[in-house]
Design a protein around this motif. Structure first.
Motif, PDB file in Angstrom:
ATOM      1  N   GLY A  47       0.779  -1.228   0.000  1.00  0.00           N
ATOM      2  CA  GLY A  47       0.000   0.000   0.000  1.00  0.00           C
ATOM      3  C   GLY A  47       0.810   1.276   0.000  1.00  0.00           C
ATOM      4  N   ASP A 101      -1.702   3.292  -1.820  1.00  0.00           N
ATOM      5  CA  ASP A 101      -2.710   2.549  -2.586  1.00  0.00           C
ATOM      6  C   ASP A 101      -2.795   3.059  -4.026  1.00  0.00           C
ATOM      7  OD1 ASP A 101      -3.343   1.022  -0.328  1.00  0.00           O
ATOM      8  OD2 ASP A 101      -4.787   2.525   0.368  1.00  0.00           O
ATOM      9  N   GLU A 127      -4.245   7.795   7.605  1.00  0.00           N
ATOM     10  CA  GLU A 127      -4.050   6.865   8.717  1.00  0.00           C
ATOM     11  C   GLU A 127      -5.128   7.046   9.781  1.00  0.00           C
ATOM     12  OE1 GLU A 127       0.151   5.483   9.812  1.00  0.00           O
ATOM     13  OE2 GLU A 127      -1.512   4.314   9.046  1.00  0.00           O
ATOM     14  N   SER A 183      -5.663   2.583  14.692  1.00  0.00           N
ATOM     15  CA  SER A 183      -5.316   1.334  14.012  1.00  0.00           C
ATOM     16  C   SER A 183      -4.404   1.653  12.824  1.00  0.00           C
ATOM     17  CB  SER A 183      -6.588   0.618  13.532  1.00  0.00           C
ATOM     18  OG  SER A 183      -6.267  -0.604  12.893  1.00  0.00           O
ATOM     19  N   ARG A 187      -1.686   1.869   9.839  1.00  0.00           N
ATOM     20  CA  ARG A 187      -1.086   0.986   8.827  1.00  0.00           C
ATOM     21  C   ARG A 187       0.414   1.193   8.752  1.00  0.00           C
ATOM     22  NH1 ARG A 187      -3.808   2.128   3.221  1.00  0.00           N
ATOM     23  NH2 ARG A 187      -2.506   0.353   2.607  1.00  0.00           N
ATOM     24  N   PHE A 188       0.851   2.416   8.989  1.00  0.00           N
ATOM     25  CA  PHE A 188       2.246   2.747   8.739  1.00  0.00           C
ATOM     26  C   PHE A 188       2.990   3.265   9.969  1.00  0.00           C
ATOM     27  CE2 PHE A 188      -0.089   3.766   4.689  1.00  0.00           C
ATOM     28  CZ  PHE A 188       0.275   2.609   4.025  1.00  0.00           C
ATOM     29  N   GLU A 229       3.163   3.990  13.947  1.00  0.00           N
ATOM     30  CA  GLU A 229       2.585   3.589  15.234  1.00  0.00           C
ATOM     31  C   GLU A 229       3.212   4.406  16.358  1.00  0.00           C
ATOM     32  OE1 GLU A 229       1.982  -0.527  17.857  1.00  0.00           O
ATOM     33  OE2 GLU A 229       3.341  -0.475  16.142  1.00  0.00           O
ATOM     34  N   CYS A 244       5.302   0.546  11.199  1.00  0.00           N
ATOM     35  CA  CYS A 244       4.728  -0.776  11.401  1.00  0.00           C
ATOM     36  C   CYS A 244       5.391  -1.788  10.468  1.00  0.00           C
ATOM     37  CB  CYS A 244       3.217  -0.761  11.144  1.00  0.00           C
ATOM     38  SG  CYS A 244       2.297   0.384  12.190  1.00  0.00           S
TER      39      CYS A 244
END
Length: 225
Positions: A133, A146, A205, A209, A211-212, A214, A224
């Motif tokens: 992604g 994406d 983001e 939760s 994706r990249f 944290e 991540c």
């Protein structure tokens, strides 16, 4: 010879900044009006912009916002020491750094040199960082999420790249300050938080939760893995 645009309505400040930058080997173009400064920034090629917050015609914050809509040229904001709101807002709008007035010419020159060193280093490599992604093209300084291009500022790109090069590693805010802004940066860790929040918004983001990027409680951030 790096080309720098300096926009400030105070003649004494403009002369001081221009003199010290020229002495260090930079080509300096100066403007005293926000609207004229924006026109020059949009229609000419510069390696960096030094931009005062309080300007006639159009505020420095408005000029910063307008530049960021189409260009990722590094921007250093000049702010009054008491105006913390302006400093934070400037970072939110995409400024890469800020210097508070009154300032040492040596400090400003050091900030300019540090940003230009990072900028040159970013252009030296043709590598590409890929994750599901997310693609970071280091040569073209382009990011896609994406398959869709994401317009990042110079500093946001540097921050994302440092994290993505070391997936799973927790970076403290202090370490990110040194790696991205340089060890001569006089700001505080909130600068990192502002840029991470802005970066997450552009990467679409969900902080709860991610994706990249944290959040590591009590430490800082990590990419991540």
């Amino acid at each position: 010879m790096p080309r720098i645009l300096v926009v400030d309505d105070e003649p004494a400040i403009l002369e001081l900044v221009s003199y010290n930058l020229v002495r260090e080997g930079f080509e300096v173009i100066s403007e005293q009006d926000g609207e004229m400064g924006l026109t020059r920034a949009m229609n000419e090629s510069f390696d960096l912009v030094v931009l005062d917050v309080m300007l006639p015609g159009r505020s420095g914050l408005d000029v910063c916002r307008a530049i960021r809509q189409t260009k990722d040229i590094p921007i250093i904001m000049l702010t009054a020491r008491k105006d913390e709101v302006d400093r934070v807002l400037g970072l939110e709008l995409g400024a890469d750094d800020y210097v508070t007035k009154p300032f040492s010419p040596r400090e400003l020159v050091a900030r300019v040199k540090a940003i230009l060193r990072r900028s040159a280093k970013g252009r030296d490599t043709g590598d590409e960082i890929r994750f599901p992604g997310l693609t970071i093209n280091l040569e073209r300084r382009m990011v896609t999420v994406d398959g869709q291009p994401v317009n990042l500022t110079f500093t946001e790109f540097e921050l994302l790249t440092i994290l993505a090069r070391h997936p799973g590693r927790a970076f403290s805010r202090e370490e990110l300050l040194v790696r991205v802004w340089g060890d001569d940066f006089y700001g505080d860790s909130r600068t990192v938080d502002v840029h991470v929040r802005h970066l997450r918004e552009k990467l679409k983001e969900d902080p709860s939760s991610p994706r990249f990027i944290e959040t590591v409680r009590g430490v800082g951030y990590r990419f991540c893995d």
